[in-house]
Design a protein around this motif. Sequence first.
Motif, PDB file in Angstrom:
ATOM      1  N   VAL A 293       0.861  -1.336  -0.143  1.00 53.04           N
ATOM      2  CA  VAL A 293       0.156   0.012   0.091  1.00 53.04           C
ATOM      3  C   VAL A 293       0.838   1.223  -0.071  1.00 53.04           C
ATOM      4  CG1 VAL A 293      -1.708   1.335   1.254  1.00 53.04           C
ATOM      5  CG2 VAL A 293      -1.741  -1.204   1.189  1.00 53.04           C
ATOM      6  N   THR A 294       0.555   2.071  -0.957  1.00 57.18           N
ATOM      7  CA  THR A 294       1.214   3.515  -0.978  1.00 57.18           C
ATOM      8  C   THR A 294       0.136   4.533  -0.671  1.00 57.18           C
ATOM      9  OG1 THR A 294       2.658   2.795  -2.720  1.00 57.18           O
ATOM     10  CG2 THR A 294       2.479   5.148  -2.044  1.00 57.18           C
ATOM     11  N   VAL A 295       0.103   5.222   0.224  1.00 53.39           N
ATOM     12  CA  VAL A 295      -0.636   6.381   0.490  1.00 53.39           C
ATOM     13  C   VAL A 295      -0.280   7.935  -0.682  1.00 53.39           C
ATOM     14  CG1 VAL A 295      -1.650   8.121   2.243  1.00 53.39           C
ATOM     15  CG2 VAL A 295      -0.894   5.896   2.861  1.00 53.39           C
ATOM     16  N   LEU A 296      -1.157   8.029  -1.264  1.00 54.08           N
ATOM     17  CA  LEU A 296      -0.734   8.993  -2.519  1.00 54.08           C
ATOM     18  C   LEU A 296      -1.105  10.507  -1.752  1.00 54.08           C
ATOM     19  CD1 LEU A 296      -1.764   6.941  -5.633  1.00 54.08           C
ATOM     20  CD2 LEU A 296       0.456   7.390  -4.629  1.00 54.08           C
ATOM     21  N   GLY A 297      -2.133  10.531  -0.995  1.00 54.89           N
ATOM     22  CA  GLY A 297      -2.509  11.709  -0.367  1.00 54.89           C
ATOM     23  C   GLY A 297      -3.599  11.473   0.603  1.00 54.89           C
ATOM     24  N   ALA A 298      -4.384  12.452   1.000  1.00 60.63           N
ATOM     25  CA  ALA A 298      -5.335  12.266   2.155  1.00 60.63           C
ATOM     26  C   ALA A 298      -6.614  11.414   1.358  1.00 60.63           C
ATOM     27  CB  ALA A 298      -5.999  13.691   2.514  1.00 60.63           C
ATOM     28  N   GLY A 299      -6.636  10.087   1.860  1.00 64.52           N
ATOM     29  CA  GLY A 299      -7.805   9.502   1.278  1.00 64.52           C
ATOM     30  C   GLY A 299      -7.536   8.700  -0.063  1.00 64.52           C
TER      31      GLY A 299
END
Length: 100
Positions: A33-39
Amino acid sequence: MFTPESLASFEREVGATLTEFERSLEKAAPGAVTVLGAGVFQVDCDNVTLRMDAKPVAPRRIGLFVLPVLKVSYQFSGGDEKARKALLDHLDRAMQRGGG
C-alpha cells in the motif's frame, strides 16, 4: 461479496472512517500500500495496480448510532480480469468486519 460488472473502475460505500480504512487496508496488503494523499491509496500486487480514492460522506444514523461512511472509487490498471478479481476478493475478505 460485491462483484462489480467491470473491474476497470467502480464505486461503492464502505462503513469506516478514513483512518480505519487505511489501517485495515495496510493490514490486508502489508508492504503493498502506498498513501498518495489524504484518502488516496494505491495497492500494487503482482502486475495489478488498484487506486482507491476515499471521501467521507454523510454518516448513517440508526437511532442513537452514528456510522461513518466513505464513498470509495476503485480504479484498476494492469493484470487481467482474473488477477483483478483475486486482489479485490482478498482485500474484501481481509478488510471484512465482524457482525451479527
